[in-house]
Motif scaffolding. Structure first.
Motif, short mmCIF file in Angstrom:
data_model
loop_
_atom_site.label_atom_id
_atom_site.label_comp_id
_atom_site.label_asym_id
_atom_site.label_seq_id
_atom_site.Cartn_x
_atom_site.Cartn_y
_atom_site.Cartn_z
N VAL A 1 50.32 142.34 8.98
CA VAL A 1 49.34 141.43 10.05
C VAL A 1 48.65 140.20 9.18
N PHE A 2 48.03 140.53 8.05
CA PHE A 2 47.41 139.60 7.19
C PHE A 2 48.32 138.45 6.97
N ALA A 3 49.59 138.95 6.38
CA ALA A 3 50.69 137.77 5.77
C ALA A 3 50.98 137.04 6.94
N PHE A 4 51.11 137.54 8.21
CA PHE A 4 51.56 136.80 9.49
C PHE A 4 50.49 135.76 9.81
N VAL A 5 49.07 136.23 9.59
CA VAL A 5 47.95 135.39 9.93
C VAL A 5 48.01 134.27 8.99
N VAL A 6 48.38 134.56 7.71
CA VAL A 6 48.38 133.36 6.68
C VAL A 6 49.29 132.57 6.88
N VAL A 7 50.32 132.86 7.20
CA VAL A 7 51.74 131.98 7.59
C VAL A 7 51.32 131.11 8.81
N MET A 8 50.71 131.77 9.88
CA MET A 8 50.53 130.97 11.07
C MET A 8 49.23 130.03 10.82
N ALA A 9 48.49 130.31 9.91
CA ALA A 9 47.24 129.47 9.66
C ALA A 9 47.74 128.28 8.83
N ILE A 10 48.78 128.45 8.03
CA ILE A 10 49.36 127.47 7.12
C ILE A 10 50.25 126.33 8.10
N PHE A 11 51.16 127.04 8.99
CA PHE A 11 51.77 126.39 10.03
C PHE A 11 50.91 125.44 10.91
N LEU A 12 49.68 125.97 11.43
CA LEU A 12 48.89 125.32 12.46
C LEU A 12 48.47 124.18 11.42
N TRP A 13 48.05 124.41 10.36
CA TRP A 13 47.23 123.52 9.53
C TRP A 13 48.18 122.19 9.37
N LEU A 14 49.65 122.62 8.94
CA LEU A 14 50.53 121.67 8.88
C LEU A 14 50.90 120.61 9.82
N THR A 15 50.94 121.40 10.93
CA THR A 15 51.16 120.85 12.48
C THR A 15 49.84 119.83 12.77
N ASP A 16 48.62 120.45 12.73
CA ASP A 16 47.42 119.42 12.85
C ASP A 16 47.64 118.18 11.98
N LYS A 17 47.62 118.59 10.60
CA LYS A 17 47.85 117.36 9.85
C LYS A 17 48.95 116.18 9.97
#
Length: 115
Positions: free
Chosen positions: A85-101
């Protein structure tokens, strides 16, 4: 009709205990808490002898039996699942940050010309 009266009386007794808590505001806290506990105990006792009270008691007994049937995960399984769960949250956070930027770059730099 008798069960409805019992339930209404039980609610009244619990409310009376709470009201007693505030009416005894100049008394010791222990006495005030005992007032609430006495009202709650009286309310539960009256409700226990009503049909809804008996049904609730039976439901609670069945819930305990069902809880004992549950196969709980081992410590290793719990740690592994939590890690995933923690790994998935980190991956999703990076994905959303990259999408936002990326969207920020496209919108501000390319479309609007802001820098």
């Amino acid at each position: 009709m008798a069960d409805k009266l019992k339930v209404a009386l039980a609610i009244f007794l619990v409310a009376a205990g709470v009201v007693g808590f505030y009416l005894l505001s100049d008394q010791a806290l222990v006495l005030r808490v005992l007032s609430v506990l006495a009202g709650l105990a009286a309310g539960v006792t009256v409700a226990w002898f009503s049909e809804p009270g008996r049904r609730f008691a039976e439901f609670a007994r069945e819930a305990v039996v069902e809880t004992k049937k549950v196969v709980w995960p081992s410590r290793k399984e719990t740690v592994q699942t939590t890690g995933m769960v923690f790994a998935f949250v980190v991956v999703m956070a990076i994905f959303l940050w990259l999408t936002d930027k990326s969207l920020e770059w496209v919108l501000y730099d390319l479309i609007l010309g802001w820098k």
